[in-house]
Scaffold this motif. Structure first.
Motif, PDB file in Angstrom:
ATOM      1  N   UNK A  13      46.655  37.154  10.564  1.00  0.00           N
ATOM      2  CA  UNK A  13      48.063  37.220  11.147  1.00  0.00           C
ATOM      3  C   UNK A  13      49.009  37.221  10.149  1.00  0.00           C
ATOM      4  N   UNK A  14      48.909  36.424   8.872  1.00  0.00           N
ATOM      5  CA  UNK A  14      49.670  36.217   7.940  1.00  0.00           C
ATOM      6  C   UNK A  14      49.980  37.446   7.299  1.00  0.00           C
ATOM      7  N   UNK A  26      52.293  45.408   8.806  1.00  0.00           N
ATOM      8  CA  UNK A  26      52.280  46.440   9.905  1.00  0.00           C
ATOM      9  C   UNK A  26      52.309  47.786   9.241  1.00  0.00           C
ATOM     10  N   UNK A  27      51.879  47.785   7.923  1.00  0.00           N
ATOM     11  CA  UNK A  27      51.731  49.387   7.295  1.00  0.00           C
ATOM     12  C   UNK A  27      50.680  50.291   7.976  1.00  0.00           C
ATOM     13  N   UNK A  28      51.083  51.615   7.940  1.00  0.00           N
ATOM     14  CA  UNK A  28      49.926  52.514   8.274  1.00  0.00           C
ATOM     15  C   UNK A  28      49.734  53.466   7.136  1.00  0.00           C
ATOM     16  N   UNK A  43      57.893  50.958   9.225  1.00  0.00           N
ATOM     17  CA  UNK A  43      58.878  51.392  10.105  1.00  0.00           C
ATOM     18  C   UNK A  43      60.171  51.763   9.082  1.00  0.00           C
ATOM     19  N   UNK A  44      60.386  51.359   8.206  1.00  0.00           N
ATOM     20  CA  UNK A  44      61.619  51.597   7.430  1.00  0.00           C
ATOM     21  C   UNK A  44      61.577  52.571   6.272  1.00  0.00           C
TER      22      UNK A  44
END
Length: 62
Positions: A13-14, A26-28, A43-44
């Motif tokens: 989670x870090x 949370x990169x994809x 998201x940005x």
């Protein structure tokens, strides 16, 4: 989990490795339809980091 950059232990989670500072939040993965390069976005991000093409996001509503 193990940091993919340096191999150090990172608590689940870090978002940042405490040893090397690598970010893995949370990169994809995204493939640019213009230049076909694959890279991570969050998201940005609004444009391809290689060719500058606009990032197209599909809205999925369920």
């Amino acid at each position: 989990m193990i940091c993919p950059s340096c191999g150090s232990w990172v608590d689940e989670g870090d978002p940042v490795c405490p040893s090397c500072g690598a970010y893995f939040g949370d990169d994809e993965e995204y493939e640019c339809p213009n230049c076909h390069r694959v890279f991570l976005i969050d998201a940005y991000d609004t444009t391809c980091m290689f060719c500058g093409a606009e990032i197209k996001r599909e809205d999925n509503f369920y």
